[in-house]
Design an enzyme around this catalytic site. Structure first.
Site, PDB file in Angstrom:
ATOM      1  N   ASP A 135       0.825  -1.208   0.000  1.00 18.93           N
ATOM      2  CA  ASP A 135       0.000   0.000   0.000  1.00 18.93           C
ATOM      3  C   ASP A 135       0.864   1.266   0.000  1.00 18.93           C
ATOM      4  O   ASP A 135       1.868   1.334   0.711  1.00 18.93           O
ATOM      5  CB  ASP A 135      -0.889  -0.022   1.258  1.00 18.93           C
ATOM      6  CG  ASP A 135      -1.783   1.188   1.360  1.00 18.93           C
ATOM      7  OD1 ASP A 135      -2.686   1.312   0.520  1.00 18.93           O
ATOM      8  OD2 ASP A 135      -1.566   2.013   2.274  1.00 18.93           O
TER       9      ASP A 135
ATOM     10  N   GLU B 295       1.484  -0.671  -5.087  1.00 13.63           N
ATOM     11  CA  GLU B 295       0.489   0.367  -5.349  1.00 13.63           C
ATOM     12  C   GLU B 295       1.233   1.698  -5.434  1.00 13.63           C
ATOM     13  O   GLU B 295       1.519   2.330  -4.419  1.00 13.63           O
ATOM     14  CB  GLU B 295      -0.562   0.456  -4.228  1.00 13.63           C
ATOM     15  CG  GLU B 295      -1.701   1.395  -4.614  1.00 13.63           C
ATOM     16  CD  GLU B 295      -2.157   2.390  -3.558  1.00 13.63           C
ATOM     17  OE1 GLU B 295      -3.132   3.101  -3.816  1.00 13.63           O
ATOM     18  OE2 GLU B 295      -1.537   2.487  -2.484  1.00 13.63           O
TER      19      GLU B 295
HETATM   20  C1  NOJ Z   1      -4.270   3.379  -0.544  1.00 18.12           C
HETATM   21  C2  NOJ Z   1      -5.519   2.607  -0.300  1.00 18.12           C
HETATM   22  O1  NOJ Z   1      -5.907   1.977  -1.488  1.00 18.12           O
HETATM   23  C3  NOJ Z   1      -6.564   3.580   0.210  1.00 18.12           C
HETATM   24  O2  NOJ Z   1      -7.804   2.936   0.334  1.00 18.12           O
HETATM   25  C4  NOJ Z   1      -6.107   4.154   1.515  1.00 18.12           C
HETATM   26  O3  NOJ Z   1      -7.032   5.118   1.952  1.00 18.12           O
HETATM   27  C5  NOJ Z   1      -4.723   4.793   1.375  1.00 18.12           C
HETATM   28  N1  NOJ Z   1      -3.813   3.933   0.703  1.00 18.12           N
HETATM   29  C6  NOJ Z   1      -4.140   5.124   2.713  1.00 18.12           C
HETATM   30  O4  NOJ Z   1      -3.780   3.934   3.363  1.00 18.12           O
END
Ligand code: NOJ
Length: 540
Positions: free
Chosen positions: A199, A241
């Site tokens: 993430d 991501e």
């Molecule tokens: C990316 C995640 O996909 C999202 O849902 C989240 O709010 C942010 N990171 C912060 O963790």
């Protein structure tokens, strides 16, 4: 060398909370997900991606983690997690989960300790006497947050956060933090997880005078994580991501020694743009701008996920175009993006949905489906933040869409009930009964993709169709040659493509196996229905 499993895999993203509630408390849970593995097996997906299921105050759907070493009591226990992994593996389904490296919840014991004067954990987070440092870093959740700094009266200092102010960023300059997060990764890998979606991975380090994104220090840490995973566990997956421009995503693959996969964020909005403008240019341009990646690596191709359809990486004009076309109502927008699901974005037009899905199934990469999109689920723009695309999975026309036996008012959120796409009309049970349903079509296209590993592994070459509304490409490996032709227009279109090097070969349509006229001299001509697409095996 054997081809890594993720190159052929079809991924399926699922928030545990939203899938199936086995214990009847109104919230989906791990036991519930395990009960639905047969469904996922029938859909023939290869790998589940679980959104965070760790203990959390749930102010960011679990991306605000208060304990990295446990399962949220709402979702079950560590034993339930182990049982889920075992049951999935028995069905040859792999499981990856979110590993949130960048930040914790402000209710994490680490942060609670760090706030106290003289704490040994103080340096686990990023503190400052002023809120004027790192001005080059953008504020991402700009609907909610005005600054990346928040004052903490207990600590008498500002702390740094790239997302919500209740999500303090960890300090990766501190070796203890780096070691701890490797330990977190080991904890879940030891329990059999097949890998992680990393993430918010561009934001681990901060440096003055930079955007505090994609820093060399961040790449160094990711390489360290990868080396640990390879050395101690082998065949597991790191999926980045990194919502960045193509040239900035590329380094997350390193020389095949960083992340195995990364989401193709730049491509995603261009697919939506191409179908709205009815021209191939946005897709072709972004893929031509995408640098090659190491052989062992793979792109993750997606249309929608649990977040807004992000427009952050689009030039302002394109961004405005997308908002105008896809998010007329202000409620459809959040941050720099659109909080809607695939089916409503496509006005519930079956041909358009199928066309878009066919693209992520056939372009270079591995497709990542979002739960519920396989039945064309709708969204609810009247609930806050991104919750409207995280409503309960619609299993049947029964109470609570068959998602839970709890009293309706006790569900974490209501299933979709509006007359256009209510759960009574759109649900798994009904679609399993009807051979022409979107669900059956999804199974079919996943099947066809799985039968042809060329989609996951082969080269890709765009063909210059004379008609700009037509997107045509070849996917090839040593033995197989696949021709994909897609009509991005809402009207029927003529197609003329140059297939010179296949003169004398026969295109065989891959769903029904019809043999088309052989390829002759000059251009090959076809006509395509509105939003139609054709996949051909080219046979000598
Ligand atoms: C990316 C995640 O996909 C999202 O849902 C989240 O709010 C942010 N990171 C912060 O963790």
């Amino acid at each position: 060398m054997a081809v890594p499993w993720y190159k052929d895999a079809v991924f399926y993203e699922v928030p545990v909370k939203a899938f199936y509630d086995a214990d009847g408390d109104g919230i989906g849970d791990l036991k519930g997900l395990a009960e639905k593995l047969d469904y996922l097996q029938r859909l023939k997906i290869d790998c589940l991606w679980l959104l965070p299921f760790y203990p959390s105050p749930m102010r960011d759907s679990g991306y605000d983690i208060s304990d990295f070493y446990n399962v949220s009591p709402s979702y079950g226990t560590l034993e339930d997690f182990d049982r889920l992994v075992r049951a999935a593996h028995e069905r040859k389904i792999r499981i990856i989960s979110d590993l949130v490296l960048n930040h914790t919840s402000d209710q994490n014991a680490w942060f609670e300790s760090a706030r106290k004067p003289g704490s040994s954990k103080r340096d686990w987070y990023v503190w400052s006497d002023t809120d004027q440092k790192y001005k080059g870093a953008r504020v991402m959740f700009n609907d909610t947050e005005k600054s990346n700094w928040t004052w903490d009266p207990a600590a008498k200092a500002y702390y740094w956060h790239r997302f919500f102010s209740h999500q303090p960023d960890l300090n990766y300059d501190n070796p203890e933090v780096r070691a701890e997060m490797l330990k977190v990764a080991r904890f879940w890998l030891d329990r059999g997880i097949d890998g992680f979606r990393l993430d918010a991975v561009p934001f681990l380090f901060e440096r003055e005078g930079t955007s505090c994104e994609n820093l060399p220090e961040t790449h160094r840490f990711l390489k360290e994580l990868r080396a640990m995973v390879d050395r101690e566990y082998g065949d597991r997956l790191l999926l980045a991501e990194a919502n960045q421009l193509p040239d900035d995503v590329r380094p997350y693959f390193g020389d095949g020694d960083e992340c195995h996969m990364a989401f193709h964020f730049p491509l995603m909005p261009r697919i939506f743009m191409a179908i709205k403008k009815e021209e191939r240019k946005p897709i072709v341009d972004v893929l031509r701008d995408t640098p090659p990646i190491p052989d062992s690596c793979q792109w993750g191709l997606f249309l929608r996920n649990h977040d807004e359809l992000t427009l952050e990486m689009m030039p302002p004009d394109d961004c405005e175009y997308m908002l105008r076309e896809y998010a007329r109502e202000p409620r459809m927008r959040v941050n720099v993006g659109i909080r809607r699901r695939l089916a409503p974005l496509m006005d519930f037009n079956r041909a358009q949905i199928e066309l878009l899905v066919s693209l992520i199934m056939s372009l270079r990469g591995s497709p990542v489906l979002y739960y519920g999109d396989e039945i064309g689920m709708g969204d609810n723009i009247y609930i806050g933040d991104r919750s409207g695309v995280r409503t309960p999975m619609q299993w049947s026309p029964d109470r609570n869409a068959g998602f839970s036996r709890a009293d309706p008012e006790s569900l974490y959120t209501q299933p979709i009930m509006n007359p256009v796409c209510s759960f009574q009309a759109i649900n798994v049970e009904s679609q399993e009964r009807v051979a022409s349903s979107l669900l059956h079509w999804m199974k079919r296209i996943i099947d066809v993709r799985r039968l042809h590993p060329t989609f996951g592994r082969g080269t890709m070459e765009f063909l210059d169709a004379a008609n700009p509304r037509i997107l045509a490409y070849l996917r090839e490996d040593a033995e197989r040659h696949i021709l994909v032709i897609a009509n991005l227009s809402r009207y029927a279109q003529p197609v003329e493509v140059q297939l010179g090097r296949f003169r004398g070969w026969t295109p065989v349509e891959m769903f029904g196996h019809a043999r088309f006229p052989p390829i002759g001299e000059g251009t090959y001509s076809l006509s395509l229905a509105p939003f139609g697409f054709l996949w051909f095996r080219l046979e000598r």
